[in-house]
Design an enzyme around this catalytic site. Structure first.
Site, PDB file in Angstrom:
ATOM      1  CG  HIS A  91      -0.438   0.173   2.533  1.00 57.41           C
ATOM      2  ND1 HIS A  91      -0.256   1.406   3.113  1.00 57.41           N
ATOM      3  CD2 HIS A  91      -0.022  -0.737   3.455  1.00 57.41           C
ATOM      4  CE1 HIS A  91       0.233   1.248   4.341  1.00 57.41           C
ATOM      5  NE2 HIS A  91       0.400  -0.034   4.571  1.00 57.41           N
ATOM      6  CG  ASP A  93      -3.023   3.944   2.474  1.00 56.13           C
ATOM      7  OD1 ASP A  93      -2.595   2.915   1.912  1.00 56.13           O
ATOM      8  OD2 ASP A  93      -3.695   3.899   3.522  1.00 56.13           O
ATOM      9  CG  ASP A 122       2.667   1.070   7.805  1.00 57.71           C
ATOM     10  OD1 ASP A 122       2.323   0.318   6.880  1.00 57.71           O
ATOM     11  OD2 ASP A 122       1.906   1.442   8.708  1.00 57.71           O
ATOM     12  CD  GLU A 156      -2.829  -1.394   5.725  1.00 66.39           C
ATOM     13  OE1 GLU A 156      -2.802  -2.391   6.467  1.00 66.39           O
ATOM     14  OE2 GLU A 156      -2.439  -0.257   6.092  1.00 66.39           O
ATOM     15  CD  GLU A 157      -1.647   2.741   7.561  1.00 67.18           C
ATOM     16  OE1 GLU A 157      -2.316   2.257   8.497  1.00 67.18           O
ATOM     17  OE2 GLU A 157      -0.431   2.524   7.423  1.00 67.18           O
ATOM     18  CG  ASP A 180       1.796  -3.326   5.585  1.00 66.15           C
ATOM     19  OD1 ASP A 180       2.616  -2.492   6.028  1.00 66.15           O
ATOM     20  OD2 ASP A 180       0.557  -3.167   5.675  1.00 66.15           O
ATOM     21  NE  ARG A 353      -6.301  -3.012  15.213  1.00 64.91           N
ATOM     22  CZ  ARG A 353      -5.355  -2.631  14.365  1.00 64.91           C
ATOM     23  NH1 ARG A 353      -4.535  -3.527  13.847  1.00 64.91           N
ATOM     24  NH2 ARG A 353      -5.229  -1.357  14.034  1.00 64.91           N
ATOM     25  CG  HIS A 445       0.917   3.739  12.366  1.00 68.45           C
ATOM     26  ND1 HIS A 445      -0.357   3.266  12.640  1.00 68.45           N
ATOM     27  CD2 HIS A 445       1.185   3.334  11.107  1.00 68.45           C
ATOM     28  CE1 HIS A 445      -0.809   2.596  11.595  1.00 68.45           C
ATOM     29  NE2 HIS A 445       0.122   2.624  10.647  1.00 68.45           N
TER      30      HIS A 445
END
Length: 473
Positions: A91, A93, A122, A156-157, A180, A353, A445
């Site tokens: 990805h 983005d 990332d 993706e984010e 990723d 999660r 991030h």
């Protein structure tokens, strides 16, 4: 058979070209921007520019290419009519930069062997290591028996916009991996859902919460939180803040008084929302401090919930949502976005999660039941949700990728499960494979995100070897 050392030697000859293309890509601020979306750029101009750049590069290098609704781009290699295919899915983005950078996040720079910039880890860096691995096979004229298709998405984010529809039209590849995550492999991913509490911004106490803001995305732990408060004794409330921070060393804070109004700012530690226990949520700390003041209405409920049930509990024990299973481990919770505005609608986004022994509906019900009586709010699942995903360790794709990793590193390797979600789970036989090596700091991030240049080249060699073994008999 090409040896691991030969794959690495070949990869080194591509390193300069890889870095040149990657630095161009990192300089594109490919953050989703719905406010600037157009028919031509459905996720905003930045993600569209990144997609266009990828297609420009892939066409330059002679691949067969395609563009699905300016949401997904792909490059193909090998027989078009092959019955089986192998997908590599990255990805382009990226997350907003956030606070705390010591470098310009959109001006890539190499220092001490590290490539810095938003997306270096990332996922632009790993994606381009994978792309150059496929270019290497093309230049070597490897006789593929399965089609290789390199796909890139630009959401993706957030919500994975376009990916399911694209695969339904293109056809699901036989197997594949996403570069990723981390080596040696990720063949299991927890479920992922966001529960959002919504409420009106009412105040009824002698102290008023004018505004409260923390976080930008569900999958980032907020590193900064700000609140504006009106109170009759501003000096006394600031003294209480100083006493609170003297006892609580994990965060820092500051306050600015203007008449009877105080602007509070708390600083925590921003990290990936899949591992909230490794960060410090500035917003829940600020709410934990403020909830003891004399607020009322939904302002009090908001602070009680955010600073109480949601504070310092990344496993959601206080909510009654905690779960654990032996394969996927513990449920985790990140309180990623927190908004309150006097007289307006507000919300709290809680991203979970979770392992295989619970589900999104059960989690949402637990959140609803935990809302305090002082909080006139509702809670429900919102956004893009994903159920747990697992490819058994004895599947040939898992076995092949682990063999390649061992061949290149000499390290023991086995199956793994993570809380993060990758595009690997789009495929029934999809996994995440690399590109982060063991022992390298995870800066996804985070401020000053980086990826070691030597590891990009190592990953390129491993990816090329893996694609060769998966796409040839």
């Amino acid at each position: 058979m090409v040896k691991a050392t030969e794959w690495l030697a070949k990869s080194l000859t591509y390193e300069d070209d890889l870095l040149a293309d990657l630095e161009e890509m990192i300089s594109i601020k490919s953050v989703r921007d719905d406010a600037a979306a157009t028919e031509d750029a459905p996720l905003g101009p930045g993600p569209k520019a990144a997609l266009d750049k990828f297609l420009e590069i892939a066409e330059r290098d002679g691949f067969r290419t395609g563009n699905y609704k300016n949401l997904v781009a792909y490059a193909e290699l090998g027989p078009e009519d092959a019955e089986e295919s192998v997908a590599i899915i990255g990805h382009l983005d990226v997350m907003p930069a956030g606070d705390g950078w010591t470098k310009d996040p959109w001006t890539p720079v190499i220092e001490d062997g590290r490539l810095y910039g938003r997306g270096s880890s990332d996922d632009k860096g790993p994606t381009f290591a994978g792309y150059y691995a496929m270019k290497m096979l093309k230049d070597m004229e490897v006789p593929l028996t399965r089609k290789l298709v390199f796909m890139v998405g630009i959401d993706e984010e957030s919500d994975w916009t376009g990916m399911d529809d694209f695969l339904a039209e293109y056809g699901e590849p036989t197997m594949g991996f996403s570069p990723d995550a981390e080596f040696p492999i990720i063949n299991g991913e927890k479920g992922n859902n966001s529960v959002v509490a919504r409420f009106a911004g009412t105040n009824e106490g002698t102290t008023r919460l004018i505004s409260f803001n923390a976080g930008e995305r569900p999958n980032m732990v907020p590193g900064t939180a700000k609140a504006v408060v009106e109170t009759e004794d501003a000096e006394a409330l600031v003294e209480k803040m100083n006493a609170y921070l003297a006892e609580e060393s994990r965060v820092k804070g500051e306050a600015e008084i203007s008449g009877n109004q105080i602007d509070f700012t708390f600083f925590g530690r921003q990290v990936h929302g899949a591992m909230p226990e490794t960060g410090e949520n500035a917003g829940t700390y600020l709410a934990n401090f403020l909830k003891e003041a004399d607020f009322g209405g939904n302002a009090q409920g908001f602070l009680d919930f955010l600073g109480g049930a949601l504070h310092d509990d990344t496993q959601a024990n206080k909510l009654g949502a905690a779960k654990h299973d032996d394969l996927m481990g513990d449920l985790s919770m990140n309180v990623g976005i927190q908004r309150f505005a006097d007289g307006e609608d507000g919300f709290i986004n809680m991203n979970f999660r979770y392992p295989q022994n619970t589900d999104a509906e059960t989690i949402a019900a637990a959140v609803s039941a935990a809302l305090p009586e002082t909080f006139d709010a509702t809670a429900a699942n919102e956004g893009h949700a994903m159920v747990p995903h697992y490819v058994p360790g004895d599947d040939p794709i898992v076995a092949t990728l682990l063999d390649v990793y061992r061949d290149h590193t000499g390290m023991p390797a086995g199956e793994n499960v993570i809380g993060g979600g990758t595009f690997g789970r789009l495929l029934k036989r999809g996994v995440a494979f690399g590109a982060m090596f063991e022992g390298v700091p995870d800066t996804m991030h985070q401020a000053d995100e980086f990826f070691p240049v030597v590891d990009l080249t190592r990953a390129m060699a491993i990816f090329a070897h893996a694609m060769n073994d998966l796409a040839t008999d």
